[in-house]
Design an enzyme around this catalytic site. Structure first.
Site, PDB file in Angstrom:
ATOM      1  N   LYS A 109       0.808  -1.229   0.000  1.00  0.00           N
ATOM      2  CA  LYS A 109       0.000   0.000   0.000  1.00  0.00           C
ATOM      3  C   LYS A 109       0.839   1.276   0.000  1.00  0.00           C
ATOM      4  O   LYS A 109       0.471   2.261  -0.626  1.00  0.00           O
ATOM      5  CB  LYS A 109      -0.950   0.013   1.199  1.00  0.00           C
ATOM      6  CG  LYS A 109      -2.105  -0.950   1.057  1.00  0.00           C
ATOM      7  CD  LYS A 109      -3.084  -0.812   2.203  1.00  0.00           C
ATOM      8  CE  LYS A 109      -4.203  -1.826   2.051  1.00  0.00           C
ATOM      9  NZ  LYS A 109      -5.249  -1.682   3.054  1.00  0.00           N
ATOM     10  N   ASN A 147      -4.922   2.035  -1.805  1.00  0.00           N
ATOM     11  CA  ASN A 147      -5.504   0.683  -1.862  1.00  0.00           C
ATOM     12  C   ASN A 147      -6.235   0.440  -3.181  1.00  0.00           C
ATOM     13  O   ASN A 147      -6.770  -0.642  -3.389  1.00  0.00           O
ATOM     14  CB  ASN A 147      -6.438   0.437  -0.665  1.00  0.00           C
ATOM     15  CG  ASN A 147      -7.815   1.051  -0.870  1.00  0.00           C
ATOM     16  OD1 ASN A 147      -7.957   2.037  -1.586  1.00  0.00           O
ATOM     17  ND2 ASN A 147      -8.818   0.470  -0.246  1.00  0.00           N
ATOM     18  N   GLY A 204      -0.736   1.585   9.535  1.00  0.00           N
ATOM     19  CA  GLY A 204      -1.420   2.006   8.321  1.00  0.00           C
ATOM     20  C   GLY A 204      -2.934   2.056   8.473  1.00  0.00           C
ATOM     21  O   GLY A 204      -3.578   2.998   7.990  1.00  0.00           O
ATOM     22  N   GLY A 249     -14.423  -6.115  11.113  1.00  0.00           N
ATOM     23  CA  GLY A 249     -13.955  -5.445   9.905  1.00  0.00           C
ATOM     24  C   GLY A 249     -14.738  -5.749   8.638  1.00  0.00           C
ATOM     25  O   GLY A 249     -14.393  -5.269   7.559  1.00  0.00           O
TER      26      GLY A 249
HETATM   27  P1  ATR Z   1      -1.671  -2.164   9.766  1.00  0.00           P
HETATM   28  O1  ATR Z   1      -1.329  -1.677   8.402  1.00  0.00           O
HETATM   29  O2  ATR Z   1      -2.582  -3.362   9.775  1.00  0.00           O
HETATM   30  O3  ATR Z   1      -2.171  -1.066  10.660  1.00  0.00           O
HETATM   31  P2  ATR Z   1       0.973  -1.979  10.849  1.00  0.00           P
HETATM   32  O4  ATR Z   1       1.147  -0.714  10.082  1.00  0.00           O
HETATM   33  O5  ATR Z   1       2.061  -2.997  10.828  1.00  0.00           O
HETATM   34  O6  ATR Z   1      -0.326  -2.745  10.392  1.00  0.00           O
HETATM   35  O7  ATR Z   1       0.643  -1.583  12.379  1.00  0.00           O
HETATM   36  C1  ATR Z   1       0.519  -2.535  13.364  1.00  0.00           C
HETATM   37  C2  ATR Z   1       0.054  -1.877  14.673  1.00  0.00           C
HETATM   38  O8  ATR Z   1      -0.121  -2.923  15.623  1.00  0.00           O
HETATM   39  C3  ATR Z   1       1.049  -0.896  15.269  1.00  0.00           C
HETATM   40  O9  ATR Z   1       0.347   0.138  15.928  1.00  0.00           O
HETATM   41  C4  ATR Z   1       1.790  -1.776  16.280  1.00  0.00           C
HETATM   42  O10 ATR Z   1       2.353  -1.080  17.376  1.00  0.00           O
HETATM   43  P3  ATR Z   1       3.872  -0.491  17.304  1.00  0.00           P
HETATM   44  O11 ATR Z   1       3.761   0.791  16.542  1.00  0.00           O
HETATM   45  O12 ATR Z   1       4.263  -0.300  18.711  1.00  0.00           O
HETATM   46  O13 ATR Z   1       4.707  -1.536  16.592  1.00  0.00           O
HETATM   47  C5  ATR Z   1       0.654  -2.629  16.782  1.00  0.00           C
HETATM   48  N1  ATR Z   1       1.125  -3.873  17.381  1.00  0.00           N
HETATM   49  C6  ATR Z   1       1.621  -4.960  16.751  1.00  0.00           C
HETATM   50  N2  ATR Z   1       1.957  -5.920  17.646  1.00  0.00           N
HETATM   51  C7  ATR Z   1       1.651  -5.424  18.874  1.00  0.00           C
HETATM   52  C8  ATR Z   1       1.732  -5.922  20.224  1.00  0.00           C
HETATM   53  N3  ATR Z   1       2.217  -7.158  20.480  1.00  0.00           N
HETATM   54  N4  ATR Z   1       1.312  -5.129  21.231  1.00  0.00           N
HETATM   55  C9  ATR Z   1       0.814  -3.900  20.986  1.00  0.00           C
HETATM   56  N5  ATR Z   1       0.700  -3.366  19.750  1.00  0.00           N
HETATM   57  C10 ATR Z   1       1.103  -4.114  18.701  1.00  0.00           C
END
Ligand code: ATR
Length: 277
Positions: A70, A91, A132, A244
């Site tokens: 994306k 997207n 994202g 979702g």
């Molecule tokens: P998407 O495009 O689906 O939003 P992404 O951009 O990879 O995916 O974002 C993932 C989100 O999940 C982020 O906010 C991430 O937090 P961080 O910025 O601290 O990495 C959050 N996330 C992923 N694993 C996590 C965990 N174990 N605990 C808390 N937050 C988590």
């Protein structure tokens, strides 16, 4: 029936075989009387440029874009809608010969789904996560006149960065960010959405203390399989759950409209997925 004149649309991603978009997109074309098909295209991480070039040269009319492309497609396109520029992510691509246009229907897709559930644009919104999906929902919220946003993230700096980006476009937005332990800021939000990937493989129970959930508050996540432990905990406290599914269908409906100018009713897409989820 596929003819020599059939238009081709699709989705690029990796992985892509799990995508439900082909199921409801093809049903939508049938309903709209379009001579068109929608197919999944698995693109290798190092193959994006060649894939776009190939799709365009083969006369594919448009594609949806999913993980992990994306953001990566943005610099490869010739024109971006304002929504795509705000989100820094695309997207939906339309190929007009050598002129490729990108937009992003994720934010509007989410908020159209919320409107179906009776949520107004006056609602105070809480977002867990700052990736994202959070960006799409937050920009969509502000673009519709949303006024009060609360955002929590494990990595606080990322939440601050997202807040800065949003306020570049929407300086009047009241936006407060906090680390994921400061759940108090979610209290009083009319709607809270968990955009983190934590629920996906289970283990979401320990994501945060759920004491903030109020009876009747809309609480949801962006996945559309079985509810995560996080969502179950919110339900147990009186939260009104959503998933979702509505966003998935609405972002697709908006993509079809971007490509063809035609709008398919939600019920047609829902019917296509009946029995699948
Ligand atoms: P998407 O495009 O689906 O939003 P992404 O951009 O990879 O995916 O974002 C993932 C989100 O999940 C982020 O906010 C991430 O937090 P961080 O910025 O601290 O990495 C959050 N996330 C992923 N694993 C996590 C965990 N174990 N605990 C808390 N937050 C988590």
């Amino acid at each position: 029936m596929i003819t020599g004149a059939t238009s081709v649309y699709g989705i690029i991603g990796n992985p892509v075989s799990h995508s439900l978009s082909p199921v409801f997109q093809n049903r939508a074309y049938d309903y709209l009387g379009l001579d068109a098909v929608y197919v999944p295209f698995l693109v290798q991480p190092d193959g994006l440029v060649g894939a776009l070039e190939g799709l365009s040269r083969l006369g594919v009319k448009g594609v949806n874009v999913t993980v992990p492309f994306k953001e990566l497609v943005v610099p490869l396109l010739h024109e971006l809608t304002e929504m795509a520029r705000q989100m820094g992510a695309v997207n939906t691509i339309q190929f007009n010969g050598d002129h490729w246009v990108g937009t992003n229907t994720d934010g509007d897709g989410f908020w159209n789904a919320m409107m179906d559930l009776g949520v107004s644009s006056e609602a105070t919104c809480g977002i867990v996560g700052s990736g994202g999906s959070a960006r799409a929902i937050a920009m969509g919220y502000a673009s519709r006149g949303g006024k009060k946003l609360r955002m929590l993230n494990r990595t606080l700096e990322k939440a601050h960065r997202l807040k800065r980006d949003i306020q570049l476009w929407y300086p009047l937005l009241d936006c407060e960010v906090a680390s994921i332990g400061d759940v108090g800021v979610l209290q009083g939000c009319d709607l809270v959405v968990n955009t983190t990937s934590v629920g996906l493989g289970g283990g979401s129970q320990g994501l945060m203390d759920m004491g903030w959930v109020n009876h009747g508050q809309m609480v949801g996540e962006l996945t559309y399989g079985a509810p995560s432990e996080w969502l179950e905990a919110a339900k147990a406290r009186g939260g009104v759950p959503f998933n979702g599914r509505g966003m998935l269908l609405h972002q697709g409906i908006l993509s079809i409209e971007f490509w063809t100018g035609k709008r398919v009713p939600m019920g047609v897409c829902e019917e296509a997925l009946r029995g699948i989820f």
